[in-house]
Design an enzyme around this catalytic site. Structure first.
Site, PDB file in Angstrom:
ATOM      1  N   GLU A 343      17.511  -3.385   8.790  1.00  0.00           N
ATOM      2  CA  GLU A 343      18.411  -4.478   9.143  1.00  0.00           C
ATOM      3  C   GLU A 343      17.902  -5.086  10.449  1.00  0.00           C
ATOM      4  O   GLU A 343      17.662  -4.358  11.404  1.00  0.00           O
ATOM      5  CB  GLU A 343      19.837  -3.967   9.319  1.00  0.00           C
ATOM      6  N   ARG A 584      16.314  12.199   6.841  1.00  0.00           N
ATOM      7  CA  ARG A 584      15.708  11.381   7.886  1.00  0.00           C
ATOM      8  C   ARG A 584      15.269  12.266   9.057  1.00  0.00           C
ATOM      9  O   ARG A 584      15.692  13.425   9.165  1.00  0.00           O
ATOM     10  CB  ARG A 584      16.686  10.319   8.365  1.00  0.00           C
ATOM     11  N   LYS A 594      21.759   2.520  17.571  1.00  0.00           N
ATOM     12  CA  LYS A 594      21.492   1.153  18.034  1.00  0.00           C
ATOM     13  C   LYS A 594      22.504   0.722  19.093  1.00  0.00           C
ATOM     14  O   LYS A 594      22.161   0.018  20.047  1.00  0.00           O
ATOM     15  CB  LYS A 594      21.527   0.194  16.837  1.00  0.00           C
TER      16      LYS A 594
END
Length: 966
Positions: A343, A584, A594
């Site tokens: 994104e 991950r 973020k």
């Protein structure tokens, strides 16, 4: 539903005992042709699809013993994996029973009979499952042996001792994804169930391992195991009485049925109480003979390059792709297409690096391509700045993959980058298609009502249908078009999928597809007033692009059922992608949120997104990490389907191994102390010093340099101690000696101090016979130095972890910024040898005895400033407290902090302890204050509740001692 009768009229089929019947015997019973002597391989199964349509499966892992005694080794089950430890699932047993009771030959269930595709998942995972079970068995047997030797009285202290001291036990736990050095031994102890004879129950241990990793922490597997055994007994009893037992899945298709066992209905709600969520793709059951043949064929396939693939050592994603590319595979003779879909709302970080390596790496390995796709479905958070930065970072990371087109100056992705916004019109058309088929509706509830009516909570309450759920197709089409035309306010309407508000999987409870946004989009401008929700866009984008292998991280595992639903219910999607999930990269101590990264940058705690203290890709690139070091790290961590945390020491070791063979050796003094050699008056050159130890100056003259030497030099302050501790072999007492690297042995003669008593200079003599050799009669310590006459001033930045150890959760009154390491960047006014003045950005250096360093960008921008960042220290330098950035707080200060924290905790009543300290983790508590449900409302495992109860007991004692002191 009409149940097909036994075409062969065999009554003995109803006398089957599922716990003893062999697969071969069943196959003979299941043959549908009375006059056939074969084993049913060629039987037409079209009638099966006619009767059953769609049979979705559960998404719950059960282990071998949970099946209640079915011989799974003889009855091979081929399942579509849903992650982690999903080897055996409840529905496998359910469908197995369908085959037995209805005389149906082994076949394939496909939603709505669209196609007959085989996903031979068990064959691909077979070796990995055997490997896991091997380590489970070994560690259980090791502790069983220890327990038996102690007369079946293995204590927790015994357990902790062996976990701490046994390399073999540590190895077993390591292969099960458990780091015994960082894991609470209380949690490990809780995994074992020891019987009266002292033996470990391996089945219970296997279940415990799975729950330990958190794949199914919301499911009480121990309770479920008992329930499944009861179901098995019931089914065997029904068949023993000569009755058919109809067992079907709970489906959304046109042939929806509740699960029936004999005359007893087991609704989805009952199964939900057991923790069994329904949904997902169909199950494929295959005979073991065929499964093993195809597994052997896929084990060593020929790669697109013509080379034979390895017989083992492949991860589960590689096995998946190779099976799909093999003859009869889903993608045979197709070109592999993966995608990396960030994104554009922030900069990439170290966790993204692993995903880049996997998606681009697998496409490259199998001769395919990878799309770089920007999922720009949220105009409020996306910026062109991020788009450009992501492209640069992906291209940089992929340099390690040795792709030919990258070597030639091209980009690693297929053609040009693609965007979700490229498909806004197509996805809008998909939504219209779902509305026209009654699969989507416009909901006019307020956001608060939508959230409230979803249900969930501690008991996973069913949701409540919206009052607008039954709007007509015409009204929904009209309202959706008006949403796009901007005729309705933001937040006033949602387009939602019409699935099931009582579904145990919250993602399936009429999820939103489109919301109204009047924001300006960075690419499409103001054209759109409705924007697709990520869950709707995700699978559709893959379908539009023709992605063959959609690879995601594990947090999307529970969303896969929803992606599949959208794909299976829209009639105009151009292709059908398939998804798998991997764990991950989680690095110990790394902050990759973020939101948190944005705060660090905007509030000025770091200099920008490329600050070398950050573990953004920009930050580690400026720090001096190479793409090859990132690849080494990703390869070392591996591809797993279970979550784990990677120690930062392991990451550093990977970077160190990458830099060691290519880093030019140079001399630099970070904390200079002047040394005057009182009996040396000349100047000389020391020639033939090579960049790397194994190089030869005579055969590789371009790799050699010259050092100058004079009367005055600089050494490290730490190479002299006025009161040296025992075992200190550098300069200390008068008469102590050291060997200067590539130069002479010097002996301390005098220590010069200023008026404050600070040492400002050492006076030494030298041994002229030792310039190129070590003295034969002694072996002084070798230290580094620089010539004071021509050395250069430089700023050397020692990069240490940005954060000190941070409790989880962070105590009330603090946030993550409270734990910033004040020595995350130590700036040294260094003296370096003159050869470093000609460095280039790609250079990597080993400053001898100090670590691996890279030129900072400041070396090449105006005004130029010679500066270097430490990429990673040498192992030997860990004893240098300040250089290693261990923190400046004294032991006394640390003890005072610990005491203050203890006093704070003492005042918290036990009933409020978890609510105040860890309230964001839990949603329900018992009368004592022990948490019983996680934040999503799922019941906690018994082992977790037991551990939390022990923690609460400690808090009670702490609080009582505080009250007694009042």
């Amino acid at each position: 539903m009409n149940v097909p009768v036994d075409p062969c009229g065999r009554p003995d089929v109803f006398d089957l005992d599922l716990t003893t019947t062999s697969w071969k015997r069943l196959r003979k019973w299941l043959a549908l042709k009375c006059d056939s002597e074969d084993d049913g391989k060629d039987v037409d199964i079209s009638f099966l699809l006619q009767h059953f349509g769609s049979l979705p499966r559960t998404m719950l892992t059960l282990y071998k013993a949970i099946s209640g005694g079915i011989d799974w080794d003889n009855a091979v089950l081929v399942l579509s994996s849903v992650g982690g430890w999903m080897e055996y699932i409840f529905s496998a047993y359910v469908f197995f029973t369908v085959f037995c009771c209805l005389n149906i030959v082994t076949g394939i269930f496909v939603d709505n009979a669209k196609a007959l595709k085989v996903a031979d998942e068990e064959a691909m995972h077979h070796e990995a499952m055997k490997e896991r079970q091997k380590w489970i068995t070994e560690v259980a047997e090791l502790f069983s042996k220890i327990s038996v030797e102690k007369d079946a009285k293995l204590t927790k202290d015994d357990f902790v001792y062996h976990v701490t001291n046994s390399d073999r036990i540590n190895t077993c736990f390591y292969h099960l994804g458990i780091n015994t050095e960082t894991t609470n031994t209380d949690e490990l102890w809780e995994l074992f169930d020891i019987d009266d004879s002292g033996c470990i129950d391996q089945d219970e241990f296997a279940i415990g391992i799975k729950q330990f990793h958190g794949v199914a922490r919301s499911i009480d597997l121990f309770k479920l195991r008992k329930e499944v055994r009861e179901i098995l007994k019931q089914l065997n009893k029904i068949m023993a009485e000569g009755r058919r037992a109809l067992v079907t899945g709970w489906s959304q298709g046109p042939h929806s049925e509740h699960l029936l066992v004999g005359s007893d209905a087991m609704s989805a709600a009952y199964l939900a109480q057991l923790g069994i969520p329904f949904g997902g793709t169909p199950v494929v059951l295959r005979p073991p003979e065929e499964s093993l043949q195809e597994a052997k064929a896929a084990a060593a396939p020929t790669s697109p390059s013509g080379k034979e693939g390895p017989p083992d050592g492949r991860n589960f994603l590689e096995k998946w792709i190779e099976a799909d590319l093999a003859p009869q595979g889903r993608c045979h003779k197709q070109k592999v297409l993966t995608r990396f879909p960030p994104e554009p709302n922030g900069y990439l970080h170290i966790g993204h690096a692993k995903s880049i390596m996997i998606n681009f790496g697998l496409a490259h390995k199998y001769g395919g391509e990878c799309n770089l796709r920007f999922d720009d479905t949220n105009p409020d958070t996306e910026e062109t700045e991020y788009v450009e930065a992501i492209q640069e970072d992906v291209a940089w990371v992929c340099q390690a993959l040795e792709m030919e087109k990258v070597k030639k100056g091209g980009k690693p992705w297929k053609n040009e980058p693609v965007y979700a916004s490229d498909y806004f019109q197509q996805m809008y058309d998909f939504a219209i298609d779902l509305i026209k088929h009654g699969k989507a509706y416009v909901d006019s509830q307020t956001p608060e009502e939508v959230q409230k009516n979803r249900g969930g909570g501690a008991n996973n309450l069913p949701g409540v249908d919206s009052a607008y759920r039954n709007r007509s197709v015409e009204e929904n089409l009209k309202l959706f078009r008006e949403m796009q035309e901007g005729k309705h306010a933001e937040g006033s309407m949602l387009l939602r999928a019409k699935i099931d508000m009582k579904h145990p999987n919250m993602n399936m409870r009429d999820p939103p597809m489109y919301r109204i946004r009047f924001s300006h989009h960075h690419r499409s401008g103001d054209q759109w007033k409705v924007y697709p929700i990520y869950d709707f866009a995700h699978g559709n984008e893959d379908a539009i692009e023709g992605v063959t292998h959609s690879i995601c991280t594990l947090e999307f595992e529970n969303h896969r059922a929803l992606y599949d639903w959208f794909l299976d219910n829209c009639t105009i999607v151009p292709s059908r992608p398939y998804q798998k999930e991997f764990a991950r990269l989680e690095v110990q101590g790394a902050v990759t949120s973020k939101r948190k990264l944005l705060r660090l940058v905007k509030e000025g705690h770091v200099t920008g997104w490329d600050d070398p203290r950050l573990l953004t890709i920009r930050g580690i690139r400026r720090r001096g990490v190479r793409p090859q070091g990132i690849k080494r790290m990703a390869d070392g961590v591996g591809v797993s389907d279970r979550n784990s945390t990677t120690p930062f020491e392991f990451v550093e070791e990977c970077w160190r191994e990458d830099l060691e063979p290519i880093s030019k050796r140079r001399l630099a003094v970070l904390d200079p102390l002047e040394v005057e050699i009182i009996d040396y008056e000349k100047e000389e050159l020391i020639e033939g010093i090579t960049d790397l130890p194994e190089q030869s100056a005579s055969s590789q003259p371009s790799c050699a340099r010259t050092l100058s030497f004079s009367k005055k030099i600089f050494i490290e302050q730490s190479d002299y101690q006025e009161n040296p501790p025992e075992g200190y072999f550098r300069l200390g007492a008068i008469g102590s000696e050291v060997k200067l690297r590539h130069s002479y042995v010097i002996k301390l003669v005098e220590v010069v101090k200023d008026s404050s008593g600070r040492v400002v200079k050492l006076k030494c003599s030298h041994d002229s016979s030792t310039r190129d050799v070590m003295p034969a009669d002694r072996k002084p310590k070798v230290i580094h130095w620089v010539n004071a006459k021509d050395c250069l001033d430089a700023e050397v930045r020692l990069i240490n972890p940005l954060f000190l150890p941070m409790p989880d959760p962070v105590p009330e009154g603090k946030d993550f910024l409270s734990y910033i390491n004040p020595e995350a960047m130590v700036r040294c006014k260094a003296k370096v040898e003159k050869a470093l003045s000609n460095c280039v950005l790609e250079d990597r250096f080993q400053f001898e005895r100090l670590g691996y360093f890279a030129p900072d960008y400041d070396c090449f921008t105006e005004p130029k400033k010679l500066s270097f960042n430490r990429v990673v220290p040498l192992k030997e330098s860990a004893d240098k407290k300040k250089i290693e950035g261990k923190g400046t707080a004294s032991r006394k200060e640390e003890q005072q902090k610990q005491m203050a924290e203890k006093e704070r905790l003492m005042k918290i009543p036990p009933q409020e302890f978890f609510k105040s300290e860890r309230g964001d983790e839990f949603s329900a508590y018992d009368a004592e204050g022990v948490p019983t449900h996680d934040k999503e409302g799922n019941p906690l495992p018994k082992s977790s509740i037991k551990k939390l109860a022990k923690d609460l007991e400690k808090q009670k004692k702490l609080h009582e001692s505080w009250k007694a002191s009042k």
